[in-house]
Design a protein around this motif. Sequence first.
Motif: not given
Length: 554
Positions: A28, A459, A461, A488, A490, A495
């Motif tokens: 993140t 990204e 999602d 991931s 995100t 998530v």
Amino acid sequence: MLKRIVIRNFALIEHVEVGFEHGFSVITGETGHGKSVFLGAISMLLGQRADAKAVREGADRCVVEGCFDVSGFGLQGFFEENDIEYYDECILRREVSAAGRSRAFVNDTPVSASLIKELGVKLIDIHSQHQNLLLGDGNYQLSVIDTLAGGKELFAAYLNKYNEYVALHKRVEALKESLEKSRRDEDWLRFQYEELEALALKSGEYEELEQETKELSHAEDIQAALYGAYSALESGDGRSLLQALHEAGSALSRISEHYTAAGELSERLESCYIELKDCCSELEQRAGNVQVNPGRLEFVEQRLAQIYALQKKHHLSSAEELIALHKSFAERLDSLSYGDDEIREAEKKLSLLRGELVAMAADITALRKSSATVLQENIKGILVNLGMPMIRFEVEFSATEEFTPRGCDNVTFLFSANSSSQPQPLCNVASGGEMARVMLALKSIVTLETKQPTIIFDEVDTGVSGLLAERMGRLMQQMAGDNRQVISITHLPQVAALGAQHYKVYKEETGNGTITNMIKLEKQERVHEIAQMMSGEELTDVAMENAALLLSKS
């Protein structure tokens, strides 16, 4: 599986070293803080194009190094084929100088960028948002079906047969073209052949004629010289050289009993006498054979002129090349008589190959349709869970006009999010969020069939939130399995909370300017980061509580 990555002087990254583990990990960070830079470094490591722009300002080079656990993924053969030492831990390194020169290494062995790229595809699948566009690519859709279908031996056997068919088809076309051209040129060919046939030139004849021309042109001089030499040795008047040698030898022979040296000299003079007598005889013979023959000289000169004229006509430099041309004309004329037979024989074999290809292509189609049925059911189940309760997903098959290296099938993914709408080509009717969910569903299904150790979602999602975000996270979590790594990138807290490991990308100001860093977050740091993602700039107690609750459910 990616175990560790070290990045030095790449774009805004000064020095980052991060370890990774198997399972589901999340990355993140605020928009613009360098997540794309991190992905760019990994892409460069895996063989993508790199240039001097990647080097951090002020540095002489950038280096990206990754350590991978490759045990259990069947890569020993690749290392053996490329003469690289195999270890369960594989080190990839890529360096780019400020001047733009690039170097690549696998286990400290220098390799080409293309080879490290070939290996990189086997180690990591980076799925970025723009790759959702692949869902509109028929080749990609067919690749998905083939991956699920298995049947590697059938595909390999078909490809070998296809290559044989293509090669024979090209040969038949070449034979037809050659035969047609020969027929168009038949009159010209026959004239040229008959002209050379009438010449009847033999190998070595040209050189012999040239020598004969020289002799005939100077016959009188040659004859006079030969007779002159003969006369000098054997004169009909008075005492000849031969007679003098013979008498001298006889005189010495008579005194050899009294003077030893006389015997040796006598033998030497006798030897000279015999040799000169033989020369004298040959001179007389050769002088008699030489004839002044103007008629023969004219014939030889005309023959040479004829040969030379044909050489010039055909732009050749020797008589031997003229003989070879005569032979080639004969072969081309012969091909007119047996060319049709050769073509018929090749076409007969081509027809047999076509029949075999039709049967093999039919087997491939049947295998694909079977796997497509399974794919349709599985993907519907996943997409219903991802918020598409009325989803309709079908795989449509159509035949290609000709054989292709992959068979005789075109594949189109048809999609409808509503039960009342007829399914249409996916790329024409699906929204961005729907495309992302379909791609994630496909990846989750294909992952079970492949041995690729690491998948990175950038990204994927985007465009979803709330419960759907959590379900997408759960799906990625399931994809990780026992021996796979899913990472991931995100912006969604739902998530991020599901990751077994959590990494944060951030910017900071230093004495060397703005740099991008990445760190692994511990439990309390994760609570703070997820709360920040939920509440924005102002961090509230409620956000902290919700973040802790999300993590507890993961």
